[in-house]
Design a protein around this motif. Structure first.
Motif, PDB file in Angstrom:
ATOM      1  N   UNK A 233       0.857  -1.243   0.092  1.00 50.35           N
ATOM      2  CA  UNK A 233      -0.052  -0.083  -0.037  1.00 50.35           C
ATOM      3  C   UNK A 233       0.970   1.229  -0.027  1.00 50.35           C
ATOM      4  N   UNK A 234       2.033   1.075   0.796  1.00 47.67           N
ATOM      5  CA  UNK A 234       2.882   2.460   0.693  1.00 47.67           C
ATOM      6  C   UNK A 234       3.768   2.542  -0.506  1.00 47.67           C
ATOM      7  N   UNK A 235       4.266   1.307  -1.031  1.00 45.94           N
ATOM      8  CA  UNK A 235       5.175   1.308  -2.264  1.00 45.94           C
ATOM      9  C   UNK A 235       4.393   1.716  -3.487  1.00 45.94           C
ATOM     10  N   UNK A 236       3.259   1.174  -3.621  1.00 48.15           N
ATOM     11  CA  UNK A 236       2.466   1.476  -4.769  1.00 48.15           C
ATOM     12  C   UNK A 236       1.523   2.707  -4.865  1.00 48.15           C
ATOM     13  N   UNK A 237       1.707   3.589  -3.624  1.00 41.19           N
ATOM     14  CA  UNK A 237       1.263   4.841  -3.618  1.00 41.19           C
ATOM     15  C   UNK A 237      -0.368   4.765  -3.516  1.00 41.19           C
ATOM     16  N   UNK A 238      -0.983   3.783  -2.652  1.00 44.00           N
ATOM     17  CA  UNK A 238      -2.419   3.472  -2.810  1.00 44.00           C
ATOM     18  C   UNK A 238      -3.039   4.932  -2.244  1.00 44.00           C
TER      19      UNK A 238
END
Length: 426
Positions: A384-389
């Motif tokens: 969620x953080x890495x894919x800029x959710x």
């Protein structure tokens, strides 16, 4: 180039007590990492195939021994000593080895367990946090996440998550005034315990929870869930529609029969269902509707989007199944404005990244979601953080399989105090 020397899998139990799969990937330099895979109860018909054994004498047919064997034999033997230049290369090899349209031969659960275990091993080899590696996969942030997602947190459950005592599946809390993950969880704690107190006073029941940790009292109907959520927000000292909003998971496919929506004691046509949802959105502080119509009711999704899409998020879950083909169809028909992304619906990280890219290119919001059958593995928080959710849907603030992800977000926030994304339509 990164070579796999070993893939080993194990059947484990998820948060509902049903089997799932955990895989360990070992690289040539000795780096080793594991990943556990979730499972859904409310599943879309177009999801990739989660391989189950079908033996009624063992776990009522839901065993995962065959998926485990596929990792330990077929995938291990085919991939060991093979060097992969990228995550996409590994994932393409997995898809080719399966060779079926929906991953039914080896199982999406088997393939995804290898895909994520490999990702975690490469991140460990590079001495990077997993969210930085995930960020690199979408090649937008050069390993550097820039924000945290807004949380949508389960408060009340019905539908398949809670024995179908009411039709709709979940009422979620959006702490829209919160400026951090920590503040979001503090607000939710206040609201959850206010709701618990009111549940005990109204129904005289202890805290019985549903699959994702939401409270599940015997509401008279679905609207009673909305009323109770607003009352809990107010009891906790927050103002509905200003500090806190609601998100609804309708899961309409589960009460759609013969062209009608059997919403509690009502039998609604698709147009009547849209009118009913629109009325709720006028009277309650709702900012998101997930699966407001059935997954195959393509004719009426654009009408729902026309009615509400400029005011709230119209999220596709069962409609889209994180499947690029269905996402393209929804973009072309203007069926919704948001993707609920569940990696196990499609089967590999690379395919999920492609689904995300399609949605973002169309100007959609992306909510990364976990499943009803989760494990203590916390990779979804890093994703969620890495894919800029834009949003992260992880269930309630109880139960260890949910807290593992929230606690991981708190850990990342302590190391990297980034801003939390604003809700787009509030």
């Amino acid at each position: 180039m990164n070579s796999i020397t070993s893939l080993t899998a194990l059947e484990i139990l998820d948060s509902r007590g049903w089997p799932t799969i955990k895989t360990t990937c070992t690289l040539a330099d000795g780096t080793r990492a594991s990943a556990s895979i979730p499972s859904g109860r409310s599943t879309g018909a177009a999801e990739a195939c989660e391989l189950r054994d079908g033996d009624p004498a063992r776990y009522r047919g839901k065993g995962c021994r065959q998926a485990v064997a596929n990792v330990n034999t077929t995938l291990h033997e085919a991939l060991r000593t093979t060097a992969f230049a990228s995550q996409q290369e590994l994932d393409q090899a997995l898809i080719a080895l399966d060779g079926s349209p929906n991953k039914q031969r080896l199982g999406a659960n088997a393939l995804l367990s290898v895909s994520i275990a490999f990702a975690r091993a490469i991140a460990a080899q590079q001495k990077r946090p997993l969210h930085e590696y995930f960020s690199y996969l979408i090649r937008e942030q050069a390993y550097q996440p820039t924000r945290f997602p807004r949380l949508t947190i389960n408060l009340f459950s019905g539908g398949r998550h809670a024995g179908k005592q009411v039709a709709i599946q979940d009422v979620l809390i959006v702490p829209s005034a919160a400026r951090s993950i920590d503040e979001s969880l503090v607000m939710m704690n206040d609201i959850y315990h206010a709701a618990a107190d009111r549940t005990f006073a109204r129904y005289g029941m202890r805290l019985l929870t549903a699959d994702e940790g939401g409270l599940a009292p015997p509401f008279e109907d679905s609207e009673a869930m909305l009323q109770a959520a607003v009352a809990a927000i107010e009891s906790a000292g927050w103002q509905p529609g200003r500090d806190v909003h609601l998100a609804l998971d309708i899961a309409a496919s589960h009460f759609y029969r013969d062209g009608r929506y059997l919403l509690d004691d009502r039998r609604l046509s698709p147009l009547e269902m849209i009118d009913h949802l629109s009325d709720w959105c006028r009277r309650y502080p709702i900012v998101s509707l997930e699966d407001g119509l059935a997954e195959d009711d393509w004719q009426h999704w654009p009408l729902l989007q026309q009615a509400l899409g400029e005011k709230i998020l119209i999220l596709g879950d069962d409609l889209l199944c994180t499947n690029p083909e269905r996402i393209r169809r929804a973009i072309d028909s203007r069926a919704c404005n948001g993707l609920l992304l569940k990696v196990n619906q499609i089967g590999t990280l690379s395919e999920a990244a492609a689904a995300r890219s399609l949605a973002k290119a169309a100007g959609w919001q992306v909510t990364i979601s976990v499943r009803s059958g989760e494990t203590e593995d916390n990779w979804a928080a890093d994703l969620a953080v890495g894919w800029a959710a834009d949003q992260f849907k992880n269930g309630s603030i109880t139960q260890s399989e949910r807290l593992a992800k929230y606690n991981r977000l708190l850990e990342i926030e302590a190391q990297r105090p980034l801003p939390i994304v604003d809700w787009p339509l509030v």
